[in-house]
Design a protein around this motif. Structure first.
Motif, PDB file in Angstrom:
ATOM      1  N   PRO A 149       0.799  -1.238   0.000  1.00 27.96           N
ATOM      2  CA  PRO A 149       0.000   0.000   0.000  1.00 27.96           C
ATOM      3  C   PRO A 149       0.828   1.282   0.000  1.00 27.96           C
ATOM      4  O   PRO A 149       0.402   2.287  -0.578  1.00 27.96           O
ATOM      5  N   ALA A 150       2.019   1.254   0.610  1.00 29.38           N
ATOM      6  CA  ALA A 150       2.843   2.473   0.663  1.00 29.38           C
ATOM      7  C   ALA A 150       3.278   2.924  -0.735  1.00 29.38           C
ATOM      8  O   ALA A 150       3.643   4.079  -0.931  1.00 29.38           O
ATOM      9  N   GLY A 151       3.225   2.016  -1.708  1.00 32.51           N
ATOM     10  CA  GLY A 151       3.741   2.345  -3.042  1.00 32.51           C
ATOM     11  C   GLY A 151       2.662   2.543  -4.092  1.00 32.51           C
ATOM     12  O   GLY A 151       2.954   2.477  -5.291  1.00 32.51           O
ATOM     13  N   ARG A 152       1.423   2.749  -3.681  1.00 32.70           N
ATOM     14  CA  ARG A 152       0.359   2.980  -4.695  1.00 32.70           C
ATOM     15  C   ARG A 152      -0.816   3.702  -4.056  1.00 32.70           C
ATOM     16  O   ARG A 152      -0.975   3.689  -2.826  1.00 32.70           O
ATOM     17  N   HIS A 153      -1.625   4.314  -4.926  1.00 33.84           N
ATOM     18  CA  HIS A 153      -2.836   4.960  -4.421  1.00 33.84           C
ATOM     19  C   HIS A 153      -3.963   3.943  -4.291  1.00 33.84           C
ATOM     20  O   HIS A 153      -4.720   3.961  -3.339  1.00 33.84           O
ATOM     21  N   MET A 154      -4.070   3.097  -5.301  1.00 36.90           N
ATOM     22  CA  MET A 154      -5.153   2.105  -5.292  1.00 36.90           C
ATOM     23  C   MET A 154      -4.668   0.818  -5.952  1.00 36.90           C
ATOM     24  O   MET A 154      -3.683   0.821  -6.687  1.00 36.90           O
ATOM     25  N   PHE A 155      -5.398  -0.247  -5.703  1.00 36.81           N
ATOM     26  CA  PHE A 155      -5.101  -1.534  -6.345  1.00 36.81           C
ATOM     27  C   PHE A 155      -6.372  -2.035  -7.011  1.00 36.81           C
ATOM     28  O   PHE A 155      -7.448  -2.005  -6.398  1.00 36.81           O
ATOM     29  N   LEU A 156      -6.259  -2.483  -8.256  1.00 41.03           N
ATOM     30  CA  LEU A 156      -7.398  -3.145  -8.894  1.00 41.03           C
ATOM     31  C   LEU A 156      -7.203  -4.645  -8.729  1.00 41.03           C
ATOM     32  O   LEU A 156      -6.304  -5.240  -9.340  1.00 41.03           O
ATOM     33  N   ASN A 157      -8.027  -5.224  -7.886  1.00 40.21           N
ATOM     34  CA  ASN A 157      -7.970  -6.652  -7.586  1.00 40.21           C
ATOM     35  C   ASN A 157      -8.832  -7.381  -8.624  1.00 40.21           C
ATOM     36  O   ASN A 157      -9.996  -7.059  -8.792  1.00 40.21           O
ATOM     37  N   GLN A 158      -8.250  -8.349  -9.297  1.00 38.93           N
ATOM     38  CA  GLN A 158      -8.961  -9.040 -10.392  1.00 38.93           C
ATOM     39  C   GLN A 158     -10.153  -9.858  -9.908  1.00 38.93           C
ATOM     40  O   GLN A 158     -11.173  -9.930 -10.564  1.00 38.93           O
ATOM     41  N   ALA A 159      -9.989 -10.529  -8.761  1.00 34.18           N
ATOM     42  CA  ALA A 159     -11.071 -11.362  -8.209  1.00 34.18           C
ATOM     43  C   ALA A 159     -10.644 -11.774  -6.805  1.00 34.18           C
ATOM     44  O   ALA A 159      -9.462 -11.735  -6.492  1.00 34.18           O
TER      45      ALA A 159
END
Ligand code: RAM
Length: 363
Positions: A149-159
């Motif tokens: 999390p420290a290295g991104r604003h958001m994550f798109l989780n595939q499933a």
């Protein structure tokens, strides 16, 4: 500056929509006329801005070159770029390493791109360079294989990660009647997505129904075709009683299918995992693999692009609870997960003899 124009444009278009709504409501004729004129002026101003507003550059950095899974993600990014009017850059290191990705990201920062979409080869190794990107105002959206999390604003989780892990064990168990030696052929030992799925596979295997199944090894083909093929051959050699393999990587799965066929082991060694229908169709038709699973990688590239673009235009701030418009995929909510923010794409699909023809030409 560009971001200001984009934010303004978004604000004005929203205002115009509100005005048009109030025109439909109960106002006097004079007021309606006035509002209409204001609305038209605002709209004309907003339409004069797109030359600036649409000048965003969004770069997608994937795990490695020559992987058809990421070529499909690229198609999704290009589709979003055509719809939203941003510049799209696709980059991949020659081999799936974090060093290669760091070099590419470094150059993208120097190039002053507006957003980076990244599928990471290592969740921690990329954090310092991505933090640098964020410090320079670049929006970072991880997709497919996460960054801490420290290295991104958001994550798109595939499933759902747990579901993906557990279902692969369930699928293989059915193929081998819940009995015999099995192995996992993964990508690299540092890739976040494969590692999380594998941890759920191990959890699933502790259930009593699998007590006659014995996990004899986890090997890594590094998401390289030849290395994966050779790892599969190594398993056949070292484990002559092997009954099944799970390969939670499209590269590994296709390479293992080829190895099984080349060694005449179809029917003896069962195979499942995460695969592209286009690459696995012939193996599903000839029974080398009865069934595989995956989500739509085109949608993954498309939705992650929409997420980044929505932050750039100011349509969203990128906070928990916000709803993000993701084009033809509808809307998604940003939620808190694993100490960061994420958006969930959807559920995985299972491909088998009944539906493989339908999907083989899609991705
Ligand atoms: C490979 C990559 C990718 C993964 C798929 C299933 O192409 O490792 O990250 O999501 O397999």
């Amino acid at each position: 500056m560009r971001r200001w124009f984009a934010t303004e444009r978004h604000r004005i278009v929203t205002k115009c929509k509100k005005i048009s709504l109030s025109i439909k409501g109960g106002l006097t004729r004079k007021m309606k006329k006035r509002l209409l004129v204001v609305g038209i002026l605002l709209l004309a101003f907003a339409l004069a801005l797109p030359a600036y507003a649409q000048d965003f550059t969004i770069a997608m950095v994937v795990k490695g070159a020559g992987n058809p899974f990421f070529e499909a993600c690229r198609r999704g990014g290009e589709e979003a770029a055509a719809e939203l009017g941003f510049n799209f850059i696709f980059q991949a290191p020659a081999t799936p390493t974090s060093e290669g990705q760091i070099e590419l990201i470094d150059a993208l920062i120097a190039q002053r791109v507006d957003a980076i979409l990244v599928s990471a080869n290592d969740p921690d190794a990329l954090v310092p360079i991505l933090r640098r990107a964020m410090d320079r105002g670049i929006t970072v959206v991880a997709f497919d294989s996460g960054v801490a999390p420290a290295g991104r604003h958001m994550f798109l989780n595939q499933a759902d990660m747990e579901l993906i892990g557990r279902m692969q064990v369930q699928m293989l168990a059915e193929m081998i009647d819940y009995e015999g030696e099995i192995a996992i052929l993964s990508a690299t030992s540092t890739m976040a997505n494969q590692n999380v799925w594998i941890s759920w596979m191990l959890q699933e295997l502790t259930k009593p129904e699998y007590e006659k199944m014995d996990l004899v090894g986890i090997v890594y083909g590094d998401d390289l075709r030849e290395k994966s093929y050779n790892e599969a051959l190594g398993l056949f050699r070292s484990r002559p009683d092997l009954r099944g393999i799970i390969s939670p990587t499209t590269v590994g799965l296709a390479a293992t299918a080829r190895a099984i066929e080349d060694q005449g082991l179809s029917g003896k060694v069962a195979l499942t995992g995460l695969g592209l229908p286009s690459e696995m169709a012939e193996y599903i038709r000839n029974g080398t693999s009865e069934a595989i699973a995956l989500w739509n990688p085109i949608d993954l590239g498309y939705v992650s692009s929409y997420m980044a673009h929505a932050v750039l235009t100011g349509a969203i701030k990128g906070e928990a609870g916000e709803i993000v418009n993701v084009g033809r995929m509808g809307e998604r909510e940003i939620v808190e997960a694993d100490g960061g923010l994420e958006v969930l794409l959807g559920a995985p699909f299972v491909f088998d003899i009944d539906n493989i023809d339908e999907w083989a030409d899609v991705y």
